[in-house]
Design a protein around this motif. Structure first.
Motif, PDB file in Angstrom:
ATOM      1  N   ASP A  47       1.346   2.507  -4.976  1.00 37.91           N
ATOM      2  CA  ASP A  47       0.288   3.208  -4.241  1.00 37.91           C
ATOM      3  C   ASP A  47      -0.024   2.625  -2.868  1.00 37.91           C
ATOM      4  OD1 ASP A  47       0.021   5.214  -6.118  1.00 37.91           O
ATOM      5  OD2 ASP A  47      -1.554   4.167  -7.227  1.00 37.91           O
ATOM      6  N   VAL A  48       0.815   1.725  -2.371  1.00 40.99           N
ATOM      7  CA  VAL A  48       0.700   1.309  -0.971  1.00 40.99           C
ATOM      8  C   VAL A  48       1.215   2.461  -0.117  1.00 40.99           C
ATOM      9  CG1 VAL A  48       1.743  -0.175   0.811  1.00 40.99           C
ATOM     10  CG2 VAL A  48       0.830  -1.186  -1.291  1.00 40.99           C
ATOM     11  N   ILE A  49       0.460   2.805   0.914  1.00 42.33           N
ATOM     12  CA  ILE A  49       0.918   3.767   1.906  1.00 42.33           C
ATOM     13  C   ILE A  49       1.031   3.025   3.228  1.00 42.33           C
ATOM     14  CG2 ILE A  49       0.376   5.854   3.219  1.00 42.33           C
ATOM     15  CD1 ILE A  49      -0.921   6.995   0.714  1.00 42.33           C
ATOM     16  N   ARG A  50       2.213   3.117   3.826  1.00 38.35           N
ATOM     17  CA  ARG A  50       2.457   2.522   5.146  1.00 38.35           C
ATOM     18  C   ARG A  50       2.789   3.661   6.100  1.00 38.35           C
ATOM     19  NH1 ARG A  50       4.057  -3.334   4.674  1.00 38.35           N
ATOM     20  NH2 ARG A  50       4.264  -3.784   2.452  1.00 38.35           N
ATOM     21  N   PRO A  68      16.442   0.438  -1.830  1.00 40.35           N
ATOM     22  CA  PRO A  68      17.425  -0.146  -2.748  1.00 40.35           C
ATOM     23  C   PRO A  68      16.833  -0.662  -4.059  1.00 40.35           C
ATOM     24  CG  PRO A  68      16.936  -1.690  -1.003  1.00 40.35           C
ATOM     25  CD  PRO A  68      16.201  -0.426  -0.674  1.00 40.35           C
ATOM     26  N   TYR A  69      15.487  -0.736  -4.130  1.00 41.77           N
ATOM     27  CA  TYR A  69      14.839  -1.185  -5.371  1.00 41.77           C
ATOM     28  C   TYR A  69      13.526  -0.440  -5.523  1.00 41.77           C
ATOM     29  CZ  TYR A  69      12.793  -4.105  -8.967  1.00 41.77           C
ATOM     30  OH  TYR A  69      12.214  -4.532 -10.138  1.00 41.77           O
ATOM     31  N   GLY A  70      13.323   0.200  -6.669  1.00 42.03           N
ATOM     32  CA  GLY A  70      12.101   0.959  -6.906  1.00 42.03           C
ATOM     33  C   GLY A  70      12.234   2.380  -6.399  1.00 42.03           C
ATOM     34  N   ALA A  71      11.098   2.935  -5.937  1.00 36.97           N
ATOM     35  CA  ALA A  71      11.089   4.311  -5.444  1.00 36.97           C
ATOM     36  C   ALA A  71       9.928   4.493  -4.478  1.00 36.97           C
ATOM     37  CB  ALA A  71      10.961   5.303  -6.603  1.00 36.97           C
ATOM     38  N   ILE A  72      10.179   5.301  -3.448  1.00 37.22           N
ATOM     39  CA  ILE A  72       9.141   5.623  -2.475  1.00 37.22           C
ATOM     40  C   ILE A  72       9.145   7.130  -2.214  1.00 37.22           C
ATOM     41  CG2 ILE A  72       9.215   3.366  -1.341  1.00 37.22           C
ATOM     42  CD1 ILE A  72      10.826   4.716   0.964  1.00 37.22           C
ATOM     43  N   LEU A  73       7.997   7.638  -1.818  1.00 34.61           N
ATOM     44  CA  LEU A  73       7.894   8.984  -1.280  1.00 34.61           C
ATOM     45  C   LEU A  73       7.905   8.804   0.225  1.00 34.61           C
ATOM     46  CD1 LEU A  73       7.469  12.031  -1.566  1.00 34.61           C
ATOM     47  CD2 LEU A  73       4.999  11.572  -1.580  1.00 34.61           C
ATOM     48  N   GLY A 111       6.323   7.329   7.538  1.00 37.03           N
ATOM     49  CA  GLY A 111       5.490   6.584   6.592  1.00 37.03           C
ATOM     50  C   GLY A 111       6.016   6.786   5.186  1.00 37.03           C
ATOM     51  N   PHE A 112       5.451   6.054   4.246  1.00 37.64           N
ATOM     52  CA  PHE A 112       5.859   6.232   2.854  1.00 37.64           C
ATOM     53  C   PHE A 112       4.769   5.744   1.915  1.00 37.64           C
ATOM     54  CE2 PHE A 112       7.307   1.935   3.790  1.00 37.64           C
ATOM     55  CZ  PHE A 112       6.941   1.224   2.655  1.00 37.64           C
ATOM     56  N   LYS A 113       4.864   6.225   0.675  1.00 38.06           N
ATOM     57  CA  LYS A 113       4.020   5.746  -0.420  1.00 38.06           C
ATOM     58  C   LYS A 113       4.933   5.115  -1.456  1.00 38.06           C
ATOM     59  CE  LYS A 113       2.468   8.390  -3.789  1.00 38.06           C
ATOM     60  NZ  LYS A 113       1.723   9.349  -4.606  1.00 38.06           N
ATOM     61  N   SER A 114       4.591   3.909  -1.886  1.00 38.86           N
ATOM     62  CA  SER A 114       5.369   3.238  -2.924  1.00 38.86           C
ATOM     63  C   SER A 114       5.021   3.865  -4.280  1.00 38.86           C
ATOM     64  CB  SER A 114       5.059   1.743  -2.941  1.00 38.86           C
ATOM     65  OG  SER A 114       5.759   1.113  -3.989  1.00 38.86           O
ATOM     66  N   LEU A 115       6.035   4.308  -4.984  1.00 42.02           N
ATOM     67  CA  LEU A 115       5.842   4.952  -6.284  1.00 42.02           C
ATOM     68  C   LEU A 115       5.933   3.978  -7.447  1.00 42.02           C
ATOM     69  CD1 LEU A 115       7.999   8.138  -5.612  1.00 42.02           C
ATOM     70  CD2 LEU A 115       5.500   7.913  -5.453  1.00 42.02           C
ATOM     71  N   GLU A 116       6.443   2.779  -7.182  1.00 42.51           N
ATOM     72  CA  GLU A 116       6.616   1.773  -8.223  1.00 42.51           C
ATOM     73  C   GLU A 116       6.209   0.405  -7.693  1.00 42.51           C
ATOM     74  OE1 GLU A 116      10.630   1.763  -9.705  1.00 42.51           O
ATOM     75  OE2 GLU A 116      10.618   3.930 -10.064  1.00 42.51           O
ATOM     76  N   GLU A 117       5.852  -0.467  -8.578  1.00 43.64           N
ATOM     77  CA  GLU A 117       5.514  -1.844  -8.211  1.00 43.64           C
ATOM     78  C   GLU A 117       6.751  -2.542  -7.646  1.00 43.64           C
ATOM     79  OE1 GLU A 117       2.676  -4.512  -7.575  1.00 43.64           O
ATOM     80  OE2 GLU A 117       2.283  -2.651  -8.647  1.00 43.64           O
TER      81      GLU A 117
END
Length: 170
Positions: A47-50, A68-73, A111-117
Protein backbone atom coordinates in the motif's frame (compact mmCIF):
# COMPACT_ATOMS: atom_id res chain seq x y z
CA UNK A 1 6.81 8.33 -28.82
CA UNK A 2 4.02 6.43 -27.10
CA UNK A 3 4.21 4.28 -23.98
CA UNK A 4 4.46 0.51 -24.50
CA UNK A 5 3.90 -2.60 -22.45
CA UNK A 6 6.84 -4.98 -22.90
CA UNK A 7 6.99 -8.71 -22.25
CA UNK A 8 10.50 -9.48 -21.04
CA UNK A 9 11.96 -12.83 -22.15
CA UNK A 10 11.91 -15.32 -19.29
CA UNK A 11 13.55 -18.73 -19.15
CA UNK A 12 12.68 -21.19 -16.37
CA UNK A 13 14.04 -24.56 -15.36
CA UNK A 14 14.61 -26.59 -12.19
CA UNK A 15 17.07 -23.94 -10.92
CA UNK A 16 14.63 -21.03 -11.13
CA UNK A 17 14.20 -18.20 -13.65
CA UNK A 18 16.35 -16.01 -15.86
CA UNK A 19 14.75 -12.75 -17.09
CA UNK A 20 16.31 -10.50 -19.72
CA UNK A 21 15.45 -6.92 -18.70
CA UNK A 22 17.11 -5.05 -21.55
CA UNK A 23 18.12 -5.91 -25.10
CA UNK A 24 18.85 -3.04 -27.47
CA UNK A 25 17.96 -4.98 -30.62
CA UNK A 26 14.59 -6.07 -29.21
CA UNK A 27 13.84 -2.48 -28.17
CA UNK A 28 14.86 -1.14 -31.61
CA UNK A 29 12.60 -3.74 -33.25
CA UNK A 30 9.68 -2.21 -31.30
CA UNK A 31 10.61 1.35 -32.28
CA UNK A 32 12.18 2.19 -28.93
CA UNK A 33 15.46 4.08 -29.21
CA UNK A 34 16.64 3.88 -25.61
CA UNK A 35 20.07 4.82 -24.27
CA UNK A 36 20.60 3.69 -20.67
CA UNK A 37 22.18 6.35 -18.43
CA UNK A 38 21.08 5.35 -14.92
CA UNK A 39 19.45 2.44 -13.11
CA UNK A 40 18.01 2.11 -9.61
CA UNK A 41 15.34 0.32 -7.61
CA UNK A 42 13.02 0.87 -4.66
CA UNK A 43 11.64 -1.60 -2.12
CA UNK A 44 8.14 -0.82 -0.88
CA UNK A 45 5.77 -2.06 1.78
CA UNK A 46 2.21 -3.02 0.80
CA UNK A 47 0.00 0.00 0.00
CA UNK A 48 2.92 2.39 -0.48
CA UNK A 49 2.13 4.81 -3.29
CA UNK A 50 5.06 6.59 -4.93
CA UNK A 51 4.36 9.29 -7.48
CA UNK A 52 3.42 10.91 -9.71
CA UNK A 53 7.00 11.79 -10.66
CA UNK A 54 8.73 13.24 -13.73
CA UNK A 55 11.75 15.35 -14.71
CA UNK A 56 11.28 18.78 -16.27
CA UNK A 57 12.84 19.61 -19.65
CA UNK A 58 15.63 19.73 -20.62
CA UNK A 59 16.32 16.91 -18.14
CA UNK A 60 13.23 14.86 -19.01
CA UNK A 61 13.91 11.22 -19.83
CA UNK A 62 12.47 7.88 -20.88
CA UNK A 63 12.10 5.02 -18.38
CA UNK A 64 11.64 1.29 -18.46
CA UNK A 65 10.01 0.11 -15.23
CA UNK A 66 9.56 -3.49 -14.07
CA UNK A 67 9.01 -5.45 -10.86
CA UNK A 68 11.43 -8.38 -10.32
CA UNK A 69 10.04 -9.20 -6.85
CA UNK A 70 6.46 -8.85 -5.63
CA UNK A 71 3.85 -6.88 -7.56
CA UNK A 72 2.97 -3.26 -8.24
CA UNK A 73 0.14 -1.39 -9.90
CA UNK A 74 2.10 0.87 -12.24
CA UNK A 75 0.38 4.09 -13.34
CA UNK A 76 1.35 6.73 -15.88
CA UNK A 77 -0.38 9.93 -17.01
CA UNK A 78 0.22 11.79 -20.27
CA UNK A 79 1.51 15.32 -19.56
CA UNK A 80 2.19 16.31 -23.18
CA UNK A 81 0.01 19.37 -23.75
CA UNK A 82 -0.25 18.83 -27.53
CA UNK A 83 -1.23 15.18 -27.13
CA UNK A 84 -4.85 14.20 -27.84
CA UNK A 85 -4.46 11.94 -24.78
CA UNK A 86 -3.30 14.73 -22.43
CA UNK A 87 -4.31 13.84 -18.88
CA UNK A 88 -5.19 10.23 -19.74
CA UNK A 89 -3.98 7.57 -17.33
CA UNK A 90 -2.75 4.08 -18.13
CA UNK A 91 -2.14 1.33 -15.63
CA UNK A 92 -0.75 -2.17 -15.58
CA UNK A 93 0.14 -4.71 -12.93
CA UNK A 94 3.85 -5.44 -13.17
CA UNK A 95 5.07 -8.43 -11.20
CA UNK A 96 7.75 -11.04 -10.76
CA UNK A 97 5.25 -13.54 -12.17
CA UNK A 98 4.19 -11.76 -15.37
CA UNK A 99 7.66 -10.45 -16.44
CA UNK A 100 6.15 -7.29 -17.89
CA UNK A 101 7.70 -3.86 -18.12
CA UNK A 102 6.39 -0.42 -19.01
CA UNK A 103 8.31 1.76 -21.44
CA UNK A 104 7.47 5.30 -20.32
CA UNK A 105 8.54 8.07 -22.69
CA UNK A 106 9.42 11.61 -21.64
CA UNK A 107 6.34 13.73 -21.06
CA UNK A 108 4.59 11.21 -18.82
CA UNK A 109 4.34 11.23 -15.02
CA UNK A 110 4.92 7.89 -13.32
CA UNK A 111 3.81 6.35 -10.04
CA UNK A 112 2.89 3.02 -8.55
CA UNK A 113 1.18 1.27 -5.65
CA UNK A 114 2.90 -1.70 -4.04
CA UNK A 115 0.51 -4.66 -4.01
CA UNK A 116 2.70 -6.88 -1.83
CA UNK A 117 5.05 -6.47 1.10
CA UNK A 118 8.63 -5.87 -0.09
CA UNK A 119 7.84 -5.28 -3.77
CA UNK A 120 10.88 -4.19 -5.76
CA UNK A 121 10.43 -1.61 -8.52
CA UNK A 122 13.37 -1.40 -10.91
CA UNK A 123 14.04 1.53 -13.24
CA UNK A 124 16.19 1.80 -16.35
CA UNK A 125 16.47 5.51 -17.17
CA UNK A 126 17.77 7.37 -20.24
CA UNK A 127 18.86 10.40 -18.20
CA UNK A 128 20.59 11.05 -14.92
CA UNK A 129 18.85 12.41 -11.84
CA UNK A 130 18.84 16.21 -11.57
CA UNK A 131 17.38 17.44 -8.27
CA UNK A 132 16.28 20.83 -9.63
CA UNK A 133 14.28 19.12 -12.43
CA UNK A 134 12.63 16.47 -10.24
CA UNK A 135 8.89 17.26 -10.01
CA UNK A 136 5.53 15.65 -9.48
CA UNK A 137 1.79 16.02 -9.28
CA UNK A 138 -0.57 14.73 -6.59
CA UNK A 139 -1.31 11.04 -7.12
CA UNK A 140 -4.97 11.47 -6.12
CA UNK A 141 -5.66 14.31 -8.57
CA UNK A 142 -5.34 12.44 -11.88
CA UNK A 143 -8.78 10.80 -11.91
CA UNK A 144 -7.42 7.32 -11.20
CA UNK A 145 -8.91 4.93 -8.64
CA UNK A 146 -5.97 3.59 -6.66
CA UNK A 147 -8.25 1.26 -4.65
CA UNK A 148 -6.34 2.03 -1.47
CA UNK A 149 -8.01 3.24 1.73
CA UNK A 150 -4.84 4.08 3.66
CA UNK A 151 -1.98 4.77 1.27
CA UNK A 152 1.50 5.19 2.69
CA UNK A 153 3.09 8.31 1.17
CA UNK A 154 6.24 10.36 1.58
CA UNK A 155 5.79 13.96 2.74
CA UNK A 156 7.10 15.05 -0.64
CA UNK A 157 4.49 13.06 -2.57
CA UNK A 158 1.74 14.20 -0.20
CA UNK A 159 2.53 17.87 -0.94
CA UNK A 160 2.63 17.89 -4.75
CA UNK A 161 0.23 20.28 -6.50
CA UNK A 162 -2.93 18.78 -8.01
CA UNK A 163 -3.12 18.03 -11.73
CA UNK A 164 -5.65 20.88 -12.22
CA UNK A 165 -2.98 23.39 -11.10
CA UNK A 166 -0.25 21.84 -13.27
CA UNK A 167 0.98 23.75 -16.35
CA UNK A 168 2.74 21.37 -18.67
CA UNK A 169 6.20 22.21 -20.02
CA UNK A 170 5.97 19.19 -22.36
Amino acid sequence: MQHKLLDMPCFSDNRGRFVKTFNDTAFQDQGINFRLKESYFSVSAKDVIRGMHFHLPPHDHDKVVFCPYGAILDVIVDLRSASPEYGKTYSQVLSAENNRAFFIPRGFAHGFKSLEEGSVTYYLVSGEYVASADEGIAFDSIGFDWACENPVLSDRDRNFLPFAAFRSPF
